[in-house]
Each structure stands twice: as C-alpha cells, then as structure tokens.
Design a protein around this motif. Structure first.
Motif, PDB file in Angstrom:
ATOM      1  N   ALA A 102      10.452  -2.185  -6.025  1.00 35.11           N
ATOM      2  CA  ALA A 102       9.634  -3.093  -5.214  1.00 35.11           C
ATOM      3  C   ALA A 102       8.395  -2.384  -4.699  1.00 35.11           C
ATOM      4  CB  ALA A 102      10.449  -3.638  -4.049  1.00 35.11           C
ATOM      5  N   LEU A 103       8.545  -1.134  -4.280  1.00 34.37           N
ATOM      6  CA  LEU A 103       7.386  -0.380  -3.795  1.00 34.37           C
ATOM      7  C   LEU A 103       6.403  -0.067  -4.917  1.00 34.37           C
ATOM      8  CD1 LEU A 103       9.086   2.073  -1.275  1.00 34.37           C
ATOM      9  CD2 LEU A 103       7.479   0.230  -0.736  1.00 34.37           C
ATOM     10  N   GLU A 104       6.902   0.181  -6.136  1.00 35.04           N
ATOM     11  CA  GLU A 104       6.019   0.462  -7.262  1.00 35.04           C
ATOM     12  C   GLU A 104       5.242  -0.768  -7.694  1.00 35.04           C
ATOM     13  OE1 GLU A 104       8.547   1.994 -10.304  1.00 35.04           O
ATOM     14  OE2 GLU A 104       8.852   3.919  -9.306  1.00 35.04           O
ATOM     15  N   SER A 109       0.408  -2.152   0.902  1.00 39.97           N
ATOM     16  CA  SER A 109       0.306  -3.245   1.878  1.00 39.97           C
ATOM     17  C   SER A 109       0.618  -2.781   3.290  1.00 39.97           C
ATOM     18  CB  SER A 109       1.259  -4.374   1.495  1.00 39.97           C
ATOM     19  OG  SER A 109       2.576  -3.899   1.502  1.00 39.97           O
ATOM     20  N   GLY A 110       1.017  -1.553   3.428  1.00 38.11           N
ATOM     21  CA  GLY A 110       1.344  -1.061   4.752  1.00 38.11           C
ATOM     22  C   GLY A 110       2.778  -1.338   5.154  1.00 38.11           C
ATOM     23  N   LEU A 111       3.570  -1.927   4.250  1.00 37.67           N
ATOM     24  CA  LEU A 111       4.973  -2.193   4.568  1.00 37.67           C
ATOM     25  C   LEU A 111       5.775  -0.911   4.434  1.00 37.67           C
ATOM     26  CD1 LEU A 111       5.598  -5.557   2.692  1.00 37.67           C
ATOM     27  CD2 LEU A 111       5.298  -5.218   5.132  1.00 37.67           C
ATOM     28  N   THR A 112       6.623  -0.682   5.383  1.00 40.04           N
ATOM     29  CA  THR A 112       7.486   0.500   5.343  1.00 40.04           C
ATOM     30  C   THR A 112       8.772   0.164   4.587  1.00 40.04           C
ATOM     31  OG1 THR A 112       8.627  -0.071   7.393  1.00 40.04           O
ATOM     32  CG2 THR A 112       6.580   1.242   7.579  1.00 40.04           C
TER      33      THR A 112
END
Length: 167
Positions: A102-104, A109-112
C-alpha cells in the motif's frame, strides 16, 4: 406471512452462509463463487416465493423473495470482508506485506503506518457493503426472473371462444 416473505427469509439465511463460505475459496471465491451463489439463490427464492404465494401471486412476490435473499447476501459479504481483514491484521507478516504494498502504490501523502493500519481496518466493512450491494442487485434481478418463470408455469384456464350473435 406471504410465500415471498417466507421464501426470502429462508434463502436469506442460506445466502449468508453461502456467500461467507464460497468467498473463502482461494483466487476465485470472492469474485466468482459468491456472486454465482447469490444469483442462484435469488432465482430459486423468487421461484419458490411465487409458488408458495398462491395462484394470484405475480412477479412481485419473486422480486420480494429475491430482494430479501439479496439482503442476506449483503450481510454475508460484510461478514466475509470483516473476517478477511481481521485475518490479515492478525498475521503480522502478511499485514506488513500488505502495508508495504500500500505504501509503495501510494504517492507521498503524509500518511503514517498507523494511519494506514486504521484505514485498512475500516476498509473491511466498506468493501463488504459495496460488494454486498452488487450481490443484492443480482439477487433482486434473478428473483424477478425466478418469479416470472414460476408465473409462466402455472396452468392457464382454457379461453372460451367469444360468443357471436347473429342479427
């Protein structure tokens, strides 16, 4: 209680079990087996709903039965997706793999990671409801078809020829 309502309630229970069970089949269950089970159960519920409603029942009884059966399928879909997300969240290796993917795929977006964990937990019911609406639509449409088939199979009274008068 009308035949359409009885049939719909019975097949709603069967739909919950079928959608949850068939959706766990790897690779094709959630996209093929669950919807096909929903369509079959909706059609059968519609057919039986008209048959149980008596000689004057129309396609509406089948649509009602199919709709109630579809609500059961919607509930089953929500249950499946909640359970599937819980399974992913309780397996740390699998969850980290999903989180990494999901992060890749997301632009920065600044979501941790904690934000994404919470979003993934929220997505189970949302995905289940959206997929369940498709199940509901299939069941209503096929319930109407099953009701139409039941109406068409009724014995029709013979039609008397028109009386002609001379003169």
């Amino acid at each position: 209680m009308s035949g359409g309502l009885k049939s719909g309630l019975i097949f709603a229970l069967v739909s919950i079990i079928a959608v949850v069970g068939f959706s766990f089949i790897p690779a094709i269950g959630v996209f093929c087996c669950g919807p096909v089970a929903t369509m079959a159960l909706g059609a059968i519920a519609g057919y039986i709903g008209v048959r149980w409603s008596g000689p004057t029942a129309g396609i509406g009884s089948g649509t009602l039965a199919g709709g109630i059966s579809g609500i059961g399928a919607l509930i089953g879909s929500v249950i499946f997706w909640i359970v599937a997300i819980l399974i992913v969240q309780n397996d740390p290796v699998l969850f980290d793999q999903v989180l990494r993917q999901a992060l890749e795929q997301q632009p920065p977006s600044g979501l941790t990671e904690d934000d994404l964990r919470n979003l993934i937990g929220l997505m189970g019911p949302v995905i289940g409801f959206c997929a369940g609406l498709i199940h509901l639509l299939f069941a209503v449409l096929l319930g109407a078809l099953g009701g139409w088939l039941a109406v068409r199979q009724r014995p029709q009274p013979p039609i008397a020829p028109p009386a002609y008068t001379v003169g």
